[in-house]
Design a protein around this motif. Structure first.
Motif, PDB file in Angstrom:
ATOM      1  N   LEU A 190     -53.831  17.277-121.460  1.00 40.83           N
ATOM      2  CA  LEU A 190     -54.350  15.955-121.793  1.00 40.83           C
ATOM      3  C   LEU A 190     -53.519  15.224-122.851  1.00 40.83           C
ATOM      4  O   LEU A 190     -53.258  14.033-122.687  1.00 40.83           O
ATOM      5  N   PRO A 191     -53.060  15.878-123.907  1.00 34.66           N
ATOM      6  CA  PRO A 191     -52.210  15.153-124.857  1.00 34.66           C
ATOM      7  C   PRO A 191     -50.938  14.603-124.214  1.00 34.66           C
ATOM      8  O   PRO A 191     -50.502  13.496-124.536  1.00 34.66           O
ATOM      9  N   ARG A 192     -50.361  15.349-123.279  1.00 30.93           N
ATOM     10  CA  ARG A 192     -49.170  14.846-122.582  1.00 30.93           C
ATOM     11  C   ARG A 192     -49.516  13.648-121.716  1.00 30.93           C
ATOM     12  O   ARG A 192     -48.733  12.696-121.620  1.00 30.93           O
ATOM     13  N   ALA A 193     -50.686  13.662-121.111  1.00 29.98           N
ATOM     14  CA  ALA A 193     -51.111  12.522-120.299  1.00 29.98           C
ATOM     15  C   ALA A 193     -51.321  11.289-121.181  1.00 29.98           C
ATOM     16  O   ALA A 193     -50.951  10.170-120.794  1.00 29.98           O
ATOM     17  N   LEU A 194     -51.894  11.484-122.371  1.00 28.95           N
ATOM     18  CA  LEU A 194     -52.068  10.357-123.294  1.00 28.95           C
ATOM     19  C   LEU A 194     -50.722   9.830-123.773  1.00 28.95           C
ATOM     20  O   LEU A 194     -50.535   8.618-123.908  1.00 28.95           O
ATOM     21  N   ASP A 195     -49.769  10.742-123.999  1.00 26.92           N
ATOM     22  CA  ASP A 195     -48.417  10.309-124.375  1.00 26.92           C
ATOM     23  C   ASP A 195     -47.782   9.486-123.258  1.00 26.92           C
ATOM     24  O   ASP A 195     -47.121   8.481-123.514  1.00 26.92           O
ATOM     25  N   ALA A 196     -47.983   9.920-122.012  1.00 27.36           N
ATOM     26  CA  ALA A 196     -47.431   9.188-120.870  1.00 27.36           C
ATOM     27  C   ALA A 196     -48.067   7.803-120.763  1.00 27.36           C
ATOM     28  O   ALA A 196     -47.368   6.801-120.552  1.00 27.36           O
ATOM     29  N   LEU A 197     -49.369   7.729-120.921  1.00 29.75           N
ATOM     30  CA  LEU A 197     -50.071   6.448-120.884  1.00 29.75           C
ATOM     31  C   LEU A 197     -49.561   5.528-121.979  1.00 29.75           C
ATOM     32  O   LEU A 197     -49.277   4.349-121.743  1.00 29.75           O
ATOM     33  N   ASN A 198     -49.397   6.061-123.172  1.00 29.87           N
ATOM     34  CA  ASN A 198     -48.888   5.287-124.289  1.00 29.87           C
ATOM     35  C   ASN A 198     -47.474   4.782-124.006  1.00 29.87           C
ATOM     36  O   ASN A 198     -47.138   3.637-124.315  1.00 29.87           O
ATOM     37  N   ALA A 199     -46.640   5.623-123.394  1.00 31.02           N
ATOM     38  CA  ALA A 199     -45.260   5.222-123.075  1.00 31.02           C
ATOM     39  C   ALA A 199     -45.244   4.055-122.085  1.00 31.02           C
ATOM     40  O   ALA A 199     -44.459   3.110-122.237  1.00 31.02           O
ATOM     41  N   VAL A 200     -46.110   4.094-121.087  1.00 31.80           N
ATOM     42  CA  VAL A 200     -46.186   2.998-120.117  1.00 31.80           C
ATOM     43  C   VAL A 200     -46.624   1.713-120.814  1.00 31.80           C
ATOM     44  O   VAL A 200     -46.046   0.641-120.608  1.00 31.80           O
ATOM     45  N   LEU A 201     -47.625   1.812-121.669  1.00 33.71           N
ATOM     46  CA  LEU A 201     -48.114   0.628-122.369  1.00 33.71           C
ATOM     47  C   LEU A 201     -47.078   0.065-123.339  1.00 33.71           C
ATOM     48  O   LEU A 201     -46.985  -1.148-123.510  1.00 33.71           O
ATOM     49  N   GLU A 202     -46.284   0.939-123.942  1.00 34.79           N
ATOM     50  CA  GLU A 202     -45.217   0.456-124.824  1.00 34.79           C
ATOM     51  C   GLU A 202     -44.153  -0.302-124.032  1.00 34.79           C
ATOM     52  O   GLU A 202     -43.589  -1.278-124.525  1.00 34.79           O
TER      53      GLU A 202
END
Length: 92
Positions: free
Chosen positions: A36-48
């Motif tokens: 889950l932390p990696r998924a949140l990092d991926a989501l954050n990267a897309v939003l950035e």
């Protein structure tokens, strides 16, 4: 990225951190707390990537979409709206 989405991501990170400290490592794997932390990092990267910026006329545009499509795409773009909608329970 909107403050709502930032808050949602940070809340999930805090929940994961608290849960990891309260349970054994095997349970963390079973609950998906490892990925889950990696998924949140991926989501954050897309939003950035899809952050807004003002163009020469003062309009908010999506820097990434505008670059890829070589035309002005207003912010929030479809990607940001879809993510925000899913977080707010507005999809499906």
């Amino acid at each position: 990225m909107s403050d709502t989405v930032k808050s949602w991501i940070e809340e999930r990170r805090a929940i994961i951190h608290g849960a990891r400290e309260a349970i054994r490592p095997a349970e963390a794997i079973d609950l998906g707390l490892i990925d889950l932390p990696r998924a949140l990092d991926a989501l954050n990267a897309v939003l950035e990537l899809h952050h807004g910026e003002r163009d020469e006329y003062g309009c908010w545009t999506c820097r990434f979409c505008s670059h890829i499509q070589q035309t002005k795409i207003l912010h929030p773009c479809a990607t940001v709206r879809a993510i925000e909608g899913a977080i707010n329970g507005e999809r499906g």
